[in-house]
Design a protein around this motif. Structure first.
Motif, PDB file in Angstrom:
ATOM      1  N   GLN A  57      28.497  -7.737  12.584  1.00  0.00           N
ATOM      2  CA  GLN A  57      27.611  -8.314  13.604  1.00  0.00           C
ATOM      3  C   GLN A  57      26.189  -7.771  13.434  1.00  0.00           C
ATOM      4  OE1 GLN A  57      29.267  -7.696  17.514  1.00  0.00           O
ATOM      5  NE2 GLN A  57      31.292  -8.424  16.897  1.00  0.00           N
ATOM      6  N   TRP A  58      26.111  -6.469  13.198  1.00  0.00           N
ATOM      7  CA  TRP A  58      24.794  -5.838  12.999  1.00  0.00           C
ATOM      8  C   TRP A  58      24.098  -6.455  11.787  1.00  0.00           C
ATOM      9  CZ3 TRP A  58      22.440  -3.291   9.028  1.00  0.00           C
ATOM     10  CH2 TRP A  58      21.308  -2.543   9.321  1.00  0.00           C
ATOM     11  N   ARG A  90      20.013  -9.385   8.518  1.00  0.00           N
ATOM     12  CA  ARG A  90      19.730 -10.016   7.234  1.00  0.00           C
ATOM     13  C   ARG A  90      18.758 -11.172   7.441  1.00  0.00           C
ATOM     14  NH1 ARG A  90      25.223 -13.073   5.292  1.00  0.00           N
ATOM     15  NH2 ARG A  90      24.193 -12.626   3.286  1.00  0.00           N
ATOM     16  N   ALA A  91      18.127 -11.594   6.368  1.00  0.00           N
ATOM     17  CA  ALA A  91      17.123 -12.660   6.451  1.00  0.00           C
ATOM     18  C   ALA A  91      17.781 -13.987   6.833  1.00  0.00           C
ATOM     19  CB  ALA A  91      16.405 -12.802   5.118  1.00  0.00           C
ATOM     20  N   THR A 136      17.760 -18.241   7.358  1.00  0.00           N
ATOM     21  CA  THR A 136      17.351 -19.349   6.485  1.00  0.00           C
ATOM     22  C   THR A 136      15.862 -19.619   6.617  1.00  0.00           C
ATOM     23  OG1 THR A 136      19.553 -20.329   6.728  1.00  0.00           O
ATOM     24  CG2 THR A 136      17.788 -21.763   5.909  1.00  0.00           C
ATOM     25  N   GLN A 137      15.376 -19.577   7.838  1.00  0.00           N
ATOM     26  CA  GLN A 137      13.944 -19.816   8.067  1.00  0.00           C
ATOM     27  C   GLN A 137      13.099 -18.715   7.421  1.00  0.00           C
ATOM     28  OE1 GLN A 137      12.948 -20.203  12.200  1.00  0.00           O
ATOM     29  NE2 GLN A 137      10.770 -20.524  11.811  1.00  0.00           N
ATOM     30  N   GLU A 138      13.543 -17.472   7.547  1.00  0.00           N
ATOM     31  CA  GLU A 138      12.797 -16.363   6.948  1.00  0.00           C
ATOM     32  C   GLU A 138      12.816 -16.454   5.420  1.00  0.00           C
ATOM     33  OE1 GLU A 138      13.374 -12.739  10.184  1.00  0.00           O
ATOM     34  OE2 GLU A 138      15.049 -13.283   8.873  1.00  0.00           O
ATOM     35  N   LEU A 139      13.938 -16.885   4.861  1.00  0.00           N
ATOM     36  CA  LEU A 139      14.016 -17.029   3.409  1.00  0.00           C
ATOM     37  C   LEU A 139      13.049 -18.098   2.905  1.00  0.00           C
ATOM     38  CD1 LEU A 139      17.882 -16.744   2.889  1.00  0.00           C
ATOM     39  CD2 LEU A 139      16.148 -15.052   2.245  1.00  0.00           C
ATOM     40  N   ARG A 140      12.910 -19.188   3.652  1.00  0.00           N
ATOM     41  CA  ARG A 140      11.934 -20.217   3.260  1.00  0.00           C
ATOM     42  C   ARG A 140      10.516 -19.653   3.282  1.00  0.00           C
ATOM     43  NH1 ARG A 140      15.318 -24.067   6.214  1.00  0.00           N
ATOM     44  NH2 ARG A 140      14.063 -23.662   8.085  1.00  0.00           N
ATOM     45  N   ARG A 141      10.230 -18.871   4.309  1.00  0.00           N
ATOM     46  CA  ARG A 141       8.896 -18.269   4.399  1.00  0.00           C
ATOM     47  C   ARG A 141       8.667 -17.283   3.246  1.00  0.00           C
ATOM     48  NH1 ARG A 141       7.432 -13.591   5.694  1.00  0.00           N
ATOM     49  NH2 ARG A 141       9.451 -13.036   6.627  1.00  0.00           N
ATOM     50  N   MET A 142       9.692 -16.492   2.913  1.00  0.00           N
ATOM     51  CA  MET A 142       9.574 -15.538   1.805  1.00  0.00           C
ATOM     52  C   MET A 142       9.321 -16.252   0.482  1.00  0.00           C
ATOM     53  SD  MET A 142      12.653 -12.858   2.648  1.00  0.00           S
ATOM     54  CE  MET A 142      12.711 -11.920   4.189  1.00  0.00           C
ATOM     55  N   ARG A 143       9.983 -17.388   0.266  1.00  0.00           N
ATOM     56  CA  ARG A 143       9.802 -18.127  -0.980  1.00  0.00           C
ATOM     57  C   ARG A 143       8.344 -18.571  -1.140  1.00  0.00           C
ATOM     58  NH1 ARG A 143      13.657 -20.264  -4.265  1.00  0.00           N
ATOM     59  NH2 ARG A 143      15.244 -19.978  -2.647  1.00  0.00           N
ATOM     60  N   ARG A 161      16.869  -1.314   3.706  1.00  0.00           N
ATOM     61  CA  ARG A 161      17.392  -2.650   3.978  1.00  0.00           C
ATOM     62  C   ARG A 161      18.594  -2.892   3.051  1.00  0.00           C
ATOM     63  NH1 ARG A 161      14.831  -7.168   6.336  1.00  0.00           N
ATOM     64  NH2 ARG A 161      15.723  -9.178   5.700  1.00  0.00           N
ATOM     65  N   VAL A 162      19.695  -3.429   3.574  1.00  0.00           N
ATOM     66  CA  VAL A 162      20.881  -3.703   2.765  1.00  0.00           C
ATOM     67  C   VAL A 162      20.609  -4.933   1.906  1.00  0.00           C
ATOM     68  CG1 VAL A 162      23.322  -4.335   2.781  1.00  0.00           C
ATOM     69  CG2 VAL A 162      22.454  -2.667   4.442  1.00  0.00           C
ATOM     70  N   LEU A 163      20.486  -4.716   0.605  1.00  0.00           N
ATOM     71  CA  LEU A 163      20.161  -5.791  -0.333  1.00  0.00           C
ATOM     72  C   LEU A 163      21.237  -5.991  -1.392  1.00  0.00           C
ATOM     73  CD1 LEU A 163      16.366  -5.000  -0.942  1.00  0.00           C
ATOM     74  CD2 LEU A 163      17.353  -6.666   0.650  1.00  0.00           C
ATOM     75  N   TYR A 164      22.255  -5.147  -1.393  1.00  0.00           N
ATOM     76  CA  TYR A 164      23.255  -5.177  -2.454  1.00  0.00           C
ATOM     77  C   TYR A 164      24.636  -5.030  -1.845  1.00  0.00           C
ATOM     78  CZ  TYR A 164      25.145  -4.200  -7.166  1.00  0.00           C
ATOM     79  OH  TYR A 164      25.828  -4.251  -8.359  1.00  0.00           O
ATOM     80  N   HIS A 165      25.595  -5.852  -2.316  1.00  0.00           N
ATOM     81  CA  HIS A 165      26.980  -5.797  -1.846  1.00  0.00           C
ATOM     82  C   HIS A 165      27.878  -5.413  -3.014  1.00  0.00           C
ATOM     83  CE1 HIS A 165      25.405  -7.734   1.718  1.00  0.00           C
ATOM     84  NE2 HIS A 165      24.964  -8.731   0.986  1.00  0.00           N
ATOM     85  N   TRP A 166      28.476  -4.233  -2.917  1.00  0.00           N
ATOM     86  CA  TRP A 166      29.281  -3.634  -3.986  1.00  0.00           C
ATOM     87  C   TRP A 166      30.743  -4.007  -3.726  1.00  0.00           C
ATOM     88  CZ3 TRP A 166      29.495   2.419  -4.766  1.00  0.00           C
ATOM     89  CH2 TRP A 166      30.138   2.713  -5.973  1.00  0.00           C
TER      90      TRP A 166
END
Length: 639
Positions: free
Chosen positions: A101-102, A107-108, A110-117, A320-325
């Protein structure tokens, strides 16, 4: 010869201690094994009883009597299941954990990802990023997920190098060309035979065209903004050499077990490879240090990072959690025991690092946590003045000093008792200590500063009179660290009489000004991600037991006597940090005693500390900002 003999005796002492801990660990495992054997015997006995019952005349008579009813049993159960089976709601078949839940909240979107692109396309610097992914007999579905996570990156200037390390799985060999053909930025590189992880990575390093490198295991997954966050940081800090971020585990139930890391902590890094994933490094720097070394396969990334850390301190952390092992049956993400050679390779990598740095040391293993501990040689046991503010009377003071001496094996120290009050409190010094009277001392800080001025010892230990060592080598262990030029002060693990943690380093900005890390935890608890039992760096430690070099003490101006005790501790440590030194917490130096009395009327003083140290109180570099601000237990925060 005497020095060499002393050094050998210390090595023997360290190795005997390591052996004793290993024996203790083996004893625990043997106890578990005996219980397992007992459970197996009981299970075998139950199975025998079941077989006996199945052959009994009573059971046979019962089966004959129940036969008419059993004809209908199976169809009735089938109908019942169909009527009562509930279809799970789409996307909510399993209740989310607290962390899931956290993470969904953080995490980013969909809207934030579009802005980042859009933002990424406007970057002034858009370096090519080479992603190195060695492949060996990977399940195709997992590799496809890894590749898809790269293709979903909002930062678009990347190349993915799939390096086939002599795979033999037919389905994988057929899938690799198709996966590479899905995007022009994917390149397939092949080794003629299976040569191991380091050889595969070096092959990728040779052909990589990017200015920056990152690494993706063949069964792991990146967040869509993983590359973006790193490249954006480079826009702001173009001089960086190494960047790392937070990570979690990818399980069948979803994301789990987050590793929320501190900023660069060199002592913590010698306890374990906490950088792990994801790593972002300059390609040329990796080539300069020699790439990956085959003799460290299993911990080749740890060895590489240790060599890189010898060349640069321009290291930055993205909280920031950017990788899933992925956690699988054969993955060290599940348990280091799945890859026993990895532990030995890590141990050898640390020893090689210390040797290159010219630091005589022995690396030991905590067998309960599989973390490492570096025991450095004490090059010179310099004299330590043990300064103890105390209000004990003569008899109690003598008993306290006798207990302290009996539990201290360090060869070169004196004891100085500082007492506020009249001279007749303690009439004369004992043979093992001397007493300083300071009737005008405003508080403990003033008394400590006064005592330092009366000594000439190169090292200073401040110790509360309610603490007693647990093991005789406590002061030697602290001395191993304070002798290092980059270390300003060393703190110990302080334990309450009820067996809980009183102090294990201070976390700033938590529950007010500061709180002890893992306060109230069982004394031998590993803590979150094993951090309670690891040597690591903190922004501050308690002056209840703190060792410091005299020149550092004088350089920072000692303790601020205008501040109450716990605020003076924080202020003093932060002055040491500001002067450019590390603060080290070592869990191996253990002392036990009653907790100090809580202070009152500190609201005005809090305002002074907040004004003086606002930046570090807002963001303690050794405590991830995603962790709780209400308690320093390294649990998830609510923000």
């Amino acid at each position: 010869m005497n020095k060499e003999l002393e050094a050998l005796e210390r090595k023997l002492e360290i190795r005997n201690r390591e052996l004793a801990e290993a024996h203790s660990h083996i004893a625990v495992l043997e106890e578990k094994l005996l219980k397992l054997k007992q459970y197996r015997r009981e299970l075998k006995s139950l199975k025998e009883e079941r077989r006996t019952l199945r052959k009994s005349p009573e059971r046979r008579i019962g089966q004959v009597l129940l036969a008419p009813y059993r004809v209908l049993e199976k169809p009735v159960k089938t109908v019942w299941r169909k009527l009562h089976q509930q279809k799970p709601a789409l996307g909510n078949s399993v209740a989310q954990s607290e962390y899931q839940q956290w993470f969904q909240h953080h995490r980013a979107s969909t809207q934030e990802l579009r802005r980042m692109r859009v933002e990424a396309r406007a970057f002034v610097s858009q370096p090519l990023v080479s992603i190195l992914t060695p492949v060996f007999d990977t399940p195709v579905s997992w590799l496809r997920e890894a590749v898809d996570s790269v293709r979903a990156q909002v930062y678009e200037n990347w190349e993915l190098l799939l390096i086939d390390d002599g795979s033999t799985a037919t389905n994988l060999l057929g899938a690799l060309p198709a996966l590479a053909a899905r995007d022009r930025r994917i390149r397939l590189v092949r080794l003629e035979s299976h040569q191991g992880i380091s050889a595969a990575l070096n092959k990728g390093l040779d052909v990589a065209e990017g200015q920056w490198l990152t690494f993706l295991d063949h069964d792991d997954v990146l967040e869509p903004d993983a590359l973006f966050q790193n490249v954006r940081l480079i826009q702001e800090n173009p001089g960086l050499d190494l960047i790392y971020s937070d990570e979690d585990k990818l399980t069948e139930a979803g994301f789990d077990s987050p590793i929320l890391k501190p900023d660069w902590s060199p002592d913590f890094f010698l306890s374990c490879n906490y950088l792990c994933h994801m790593i972002f490094m300059r390609r040329d720097l990796v080539r300069e240090v020699g790439g990956f070394q085959r003799q460290f396969d299993g911990s080749q990334d740890y060895d590489l990072l240790l060599r890189v850390s010898e060349r640069t301190n321009r290291i930055h952390h993205i909280p920031r959690v950017l990788y899933h092992w992925r956690r699988s049956e054969n993955s060290s993400a599940s348990d280091v025991r799945q890859k026993p050679g990895q532990l030995e390779a890590s141990w050898r990598a640390i020893e090689a690092h210390l040797k290159r740095r010219g630091e005589p040391a022995h690396v030991t293993v905590d067998w309960r946590t599989h973390a490492f501990c570096v025991r450095r040689e004490l090059l010179e046991p310099r004299k330590i003045s043990v300064i103890i503010p105390s209000s004990y009377g003569p008899d109690s003071l003598k008993e306290f000093v006798e207990r302290l001496i009996s539990k201290t094996s360090y060869p070169n120290y004196d004891i100085m008792i500082v007492q506020a009050g009249e001279r007749d409190k303690v009439h004369e010094a004992g043979t093992d200590f001397r007493v300083l009277h300071f009737p005008d001392a405003a508080n403990g800080s003033a008394a400590k500063n006064y005592a330092v001025a009366q000594t000439d010892s190169p090292w200073l230990l401040f110790l509360d009179d309610n603490l007693e060592p647990v093991d005789p080598d406590w002061l030697t262990i602290m001395g191993e660290h304070v002798q290092r030029p980059d270390v300003g002060a060393v703190g110990a693990r302080l334990i309450n009489p009820n067996g809980t943690i009183e102090h294990a380093g201070l976390v700033l900005g938590v529950n007010g000004i500061a709180q002890s890390a893992f306060h109230g935890f069982p004394a031998e608890h590993p803590g979150v991600n094993r951090q309670l039992r690891m040597t690591r760096n903190y922004s501050a430690v308690s002056s209840g037991c703190i060792l410091i070099r005299r020149e550092v003490f004088q350089k920072v101006g000692g303790f601020d006597k205008a501040l109450p005790r716990r605020f003076a501790d924080v202020d003093f440590s932060l002055k040491v940090r500001r002067a450019g030194y590390l603060i080290v917490y070592t869990p191996l130096a253990k002392l036990i005693g009653e907790p100090p009395v809580s202070e009152t009327d500190v609201i005005g003083v809090e305002a002074i500390i907040r004004q003086r140290w606002s930046d570090v109180l807002e963001r303690d570099p050794y405590y991830n900002p995603n962790l709780s601000r209400e308690r320093a237990d390294f649990s998830l925060g609510d923000n």
